[in-house]
Every structure is written in structure tokens, then in C-alpha cells.
Write a protein that holds these residues in place. Sequence first.
Motif, PDB file in Angstrom:
ATOM      1  N   PRO A  84       0.850  -1.194   0.000  1.00 57.61           N
ATOM      2  CA  PRO A  84       0.000   0.000   0.000  1.00 57.61           C
ATOM      3  C   PRO A  84       0.886   1.245   0.000  1.00 57.61           C
ATOM      4  O   PRO A  84       2.019   1.216   0.481  1.00 57.61           O
ATOM      5  CB  PRO A  84      -0.778  -0.118   1.318  1.00 57.61           C
ATOM      6  CG  PRO A  84      -0.698  -1.561   1.698  1.00 57.61           C
ATOM      7  CD  PRO A  84       0.623  -2.041   1.177  1.00 57.61           C
ATOM      8  N   GLU A 101      -4.123   3.014  -0.673  1.00 63.60           N
ATOM      9  CA  GLU A 101      -3.478   2.920  -1.982  1.00 63.60           C
ATOM     10  C   GLU A 101      -4.033   4.061  -2.839  1.00 63.60           C
ATOM     11  O   GLU A 101      -5.235   4.342  -2.802  1.00 63.60           O
ATOM     12  CB  GLU A 101      -3.795   1.578  -2.637  1.00 63.60           C
ATOM     13  CG  GLU A 101      -3.236   1.403  -4.045  1.00 63.60           C
ATOM     14  CD  GLU A 101      -1.726   1.229  -4.093  1.00 63.60           C
ATOM     15  OE1 GLU A 101      -1.155   1.326  -5.196  1.00 63.60           O
ATOM     16  OE2 GLU A 101      -1.114   0.992  -3.036  1.00 63.60           O
ATOM     17  N   GLU A 102      -3.179   4.741  -3.574  1.00 66.16           N
ATOM     18  CA  GLU A 102      -3.676   5.767  -4.500  1.00 66.16           C
ATOM     19  C   GLU A 102      -2.898   5.660  -5.803  1.00 66.16           C
ATOM     20  O   GLU A 102      -1.725   5.307  -5.819  1.00 66.16           O
ATOM     21  CB  GLU A 102      -3.571   7.167  -3.879  1.00 66.16           C
ATOM     22  CG  GLU A 102      -2.170   7.665  -3.585  1.00 66.16           C
ATOM     23  CD  GLU A 102      -1.546   8.406  -4.758  1.00 66.16           C
ATOM     24  OE1 GLU A 102      -2.282   8.812  -5.676  1.00 66.16           O
ATOM     25  OE2 GLU A 102      -0.313   8.542  -4.741  1.00 66.16           O
ATOM     26  N   ARG A 115      -3.599  -3.946  -8.432  1.00 65.18           N
ATOM     27  CA  ARG A 115      -3.187  -3.589  -7.074  1.00 65.18           C
ATOM     28  C   ARG A 115      -4.134  -4.133  -6.004  1.00 65.18           C
ATOM     29  O   ARG A 115      -3.962  -3.830  -4.822  1.00 65.18           O
ATOM     30  CB  ARG A 115      -3.112  -2.062  -6.950  1.00 65.18           C
ATOM     31  CG  ARG A 115      -2.031  -1.418  -7.797  1.00 65.18           C
ATOM     32  CD  ARG A 115      -2.088   0.092  -7.696  1.00 65.18           C
ATOM     33  NE  ARG A 115      -0.950   0.739  -8.326  1.00 65.18           N
ATOM     34  CZ  ARG A 115      -0.879   1.035  -9.607  1.00 65.18           C
ATOM     35  NH1 ARG A 115      -1.903   0.748 -10.398  1.00 65.18           N
ATOM     36  NH2 ARG A 115       0.191   1.628 -10.109  1.00 65.18           N
ATOM     37  N   CYS A 116      -5.108  -4.914  -6.409  1.00 66.56           N
ATOM     38  CA  CYS A 116      -6.174  -5.275  -5.478  1.00 66.56           C
ATOM     39  C   CYS A 116      -5.772  -6.334  -4.457  1.00 66.56           C
ATOM     40  O   CYS A 116      -6.476  -6.543  -3.468  1.00 66.56           O
ATOM     41  CB  CYS A 116      -7.427  -5.709  -6.243  1.00 66.56           C
ATOM     42  SG  CYS A 116      -8.234  -4.325  -7.080  1.00 66.56           S
ATOM     43  N   ARG A 118      -3.551  -5.856  -2.491  1.00 73.28           N
ATOM     44  CA  ARG A 118      -3.273  -5.032  -1.311  1.00 73.28           C
ATOM     45  C   ARG A 118      -4.536  -4.839  -0.475  1.00 73.28           C
ATOM     46  O   ARG A 118      -4.470  -4.770   0.757  1.00 73.28           O
ATOM     47  CB  ARG A 118      -2.700  -3.683  -1.761  1.00 73.28           C
ATOM     48  CG  ARG A 118      -1.409  -3.880  -2.542  1.00 73.28           C
ATOM     49  CD  ARG A 118      -0.944  -2.640  -3.281  1.00 73.28           C
ATOM     50  NE  ARG A 118       0.011  -3.032  -4.307  1.00 73.28           N
ATOM     51  CZ  ARG A 118       0.702  -2.192  -5.060  1.00 73.28           C
ATOM     52  NH1 ARG A 118       0.536  -0.885  -4.895  1.00 73.28           N
ATOM     53  NH2 ARG A 118       1.536  -2.624  -5.971  1.00 73.28           N
ATOM     54  N   MET A 119      -5.673  -4.754  -1.150  1.00 71.15           N
ATOM     55  CA  MET A 119      -6.934  -4.673  -0.419  1.00 71.15           C
ATOM     56  C   MET A 119      -7.154  -5.954   0.378  1.00 71.15           C
ATOM     57  O   MET A 119      -7.474  -5.913   1.566  1.00 71.15           O
ATOM     58  CB  MET A 119      -8.119  -4.449  -1.375  1.00 71.15           C
ATOM     59  CG  MET A 119      -8.167  -3.087  -2.017  1.00 71.15           C
ATOM     60  SD  MET A 119      -9.796  -2.683  -2.713  1.00 71.15           S
ATOM     61  CE  MET A 119      -9.901  -3.821  -4.076  1.00 71.15           C
ATOM     62  N   TYR A 131      -8.933   2.967  -1.276  1.00 72.17           N
ATOM     63  CA  TYR A 131      -8.244   2.912  -2.567  1.00 72.17           C
ATOM     64  C   TYR A 131      -8.711   4.119  -3.387  1.00 72.17           C
ATOM     65  O   TYR A 131      -9.879   4.198  -3.784  1.00 72.17           O
ATOM     66  CB  TYR A 131      -8.588   1.603  -3.268  1.00 72.17           C
ATOM     67  CG  TYR A 131      -7.797   1.270  -4.516  1.00 72.17           C
ATOM     68  CD1 TYR A 131      -6.763   2.077  -4.983  1.00 72.17           C
ATOM     69  CD2 TYR A 131      -8.085   0.112  -5.240  1.00 72.17           C
ATOM     70  CE1 TYR A 131      -6.052   1.754  -6.122  1.00 72.17           C
ATOM     71  CE2 TYR A 131      -7.374  -0.228  -6.385  1.00 72.17           C
ATOM     72  CZ  TYR A 131      -6.374   0.594  -6.826  1.00 72.17           C
ATOM     73  OH  TYR A 131      -5.665   0.272  -7.962  1.00 72.17           O
ATOM     74  N   CYS A 166     -13.741  -1.371   3.346  1.00 71.09           N
ATOM     75  CA  CYS A 166     -12.843  -1.435   2.192  1.00 71.09           C
ATOM     76  C   CYS A 166     -13.497  -0.559   1.131  1.00 71.09           C
ATOM     77  O   CYS A 166     -14.542  -0.905   0.590  1.00 71.09           O
ATOM     78  CB  CYS A 166     -12.674  -2.864   1.700  1.00 71.09           C
ATOM     79  SG  CYS A 166     -11.410  -3.018   0.406  1.00 71.09           S
ATOM     80  N   VAL A 168     -13.465   2.170  -2.262  1.00 70.13           N
ATOM     81  CA  VAL A 168     -12.874   2.750  -3.462  1.00 70.13           C
ATOM     82  C   VAL A 168     -13.442   4.154  -3.632  1.00 70.13           C
ATOM     83  O   VAL A 168     -14.661   4.342  -3.655  1.00 70.13           O
ATOM     84  CB  VAL A 168     -13.171   1.902  -4.713  1.00 70.13           C
ATOM     85  CG1 VAL A 168     -12.733   2.644  -5.973  1.00 70.13           C
ATOM     86  CG2 VAL A 168     -12.458   0.559  -4.627  1.00 70.13           C
TER      87      VAL A 168
END
Length: 228
Positions: A84, A101-102, A115-116, A118-119, A131, A166, A168
Motif C-alpha cells: 500500500p 493505496e492511491e 493492485r487489489c 493489497r486490499m 483505494y 474497504c 474505493v
Amino acid sequence: MSAQNRSFELWADSFHEGDWACCNLGSHLETKGYKATVKFKQGFIPEYSFSKDGSAITITVFGSYKSWSLLPAVIKDALEWGKPDFMLYDPVAKKILFAVEETAAVPTGNQALQRCERMYGALRVKIPFWYLISEFGQHVDGGVRRDSIWPTIMALKLTRHFQTPCVVLHYSDVDNPEDYGSGSGLAALFSCMAEMLCNCHTGEALLKGLEKHLLSHYQAMFAFIKAQ
């Protein structure tokens, strides 16, 4: 509860990411009456202080992860699932409070879930995760692409399964692709971060008072899916 002095560590993928996060946090905390200052330990380690009513929150930034040999065990475990961009760590409780995460790269096509992991890595141990994604991006062919629905669907599934936020969030718009200043995502992210830090400062539960934020986030996520 009364305010108290609290010290945290922001572990980040780079000093730039950590500094960017603390600067945005400071802007939001200042609207709540906090005064933000920064100094540099050993000449290069950013240490931010957010003070109010005689007490303060201190955040020391450590970046990048690979530059530090003595990683906290929970940070090292989280990194096994991906990096992250930053994680707020409580060194007293030895606990990650939240992870973020960005990206400016719009997830489309076969890299939509790039990158998911990391979720999932955060949610499997019930670390709240945000995210921040550019909803619209400029493609190499000159056209504008919109974010895939799959990171948002995965975030909803993880929230339900682990009963932990979680989220987005999207920034930019079709006329301003990849523009952090367009859309509501950036402000929404740091409003939540500031709220959680204030809760820590006053000894409240981390997510106290975030219901209105989370309701807005999830409504926007369902609307995003429905629109496509």
C-alpha cells in the motif's frame, strides 16, 4: 474523553507519499482547529505535529519500506501481500490503523485488479482500507478511459465478508482525466483520515462518527457500478 498526546508512524512506499499524505491530513485537521507543523529528525525524517488545546498528535514518516531493516512485524506481514502507498501504525498497540493505496493509473482491461491484492492483504486482518483511483484516464491512443468496475466490486465483497471498511474513492472527471483536483475522492479520503486521527487523539474508537462518510462512500460505489 479529553485530548492526549499521541504518537504514530506513517509507513509509506516513499517519503514523497508520506509527506503528501501528512500535508493533506494537515489541511483537513486545520479545519477542526488543529495547528500543523513539521520538523525533520536527523535532517531527513519528516515528523508532523498536529496540536490543539495543549496536546498533540505526532506522526513520523518512514519511507520507503525497503529502506528500513527493523520493520514492525505487522507492517512486514502486510507487505507480503503488496505495498500500500501508506499505512498508519500505532507503535504502542503494535497495530496498523488503516491503509491507503492511491494511483493515477486508471485500472482498465486485463490489469484492472493489478493492485487489489493489497486490499485483500489488509482486509484479511481487518485493517480498514481506502483505494483512491482516477475515474477517468488519458489513454495512449488519445481517448479517455473509465475505471473498471472490478476493484469497486472486490471492495464491496471484502467489506461484507470481513465486516471491515474497504472503500474505493474516485477523483477526476471526463473533462479533467487524472486530475486530483476534480471530483470528490481526494477530499473524501482525507476527511476520513482526519476523523480517525481525531478519534485517536481523544481516545475514542477509531471508526466512531464515520458512518456518514462510509454511507456516502458506499452509495457512490454502487452508483459507479450501476452507471456502467
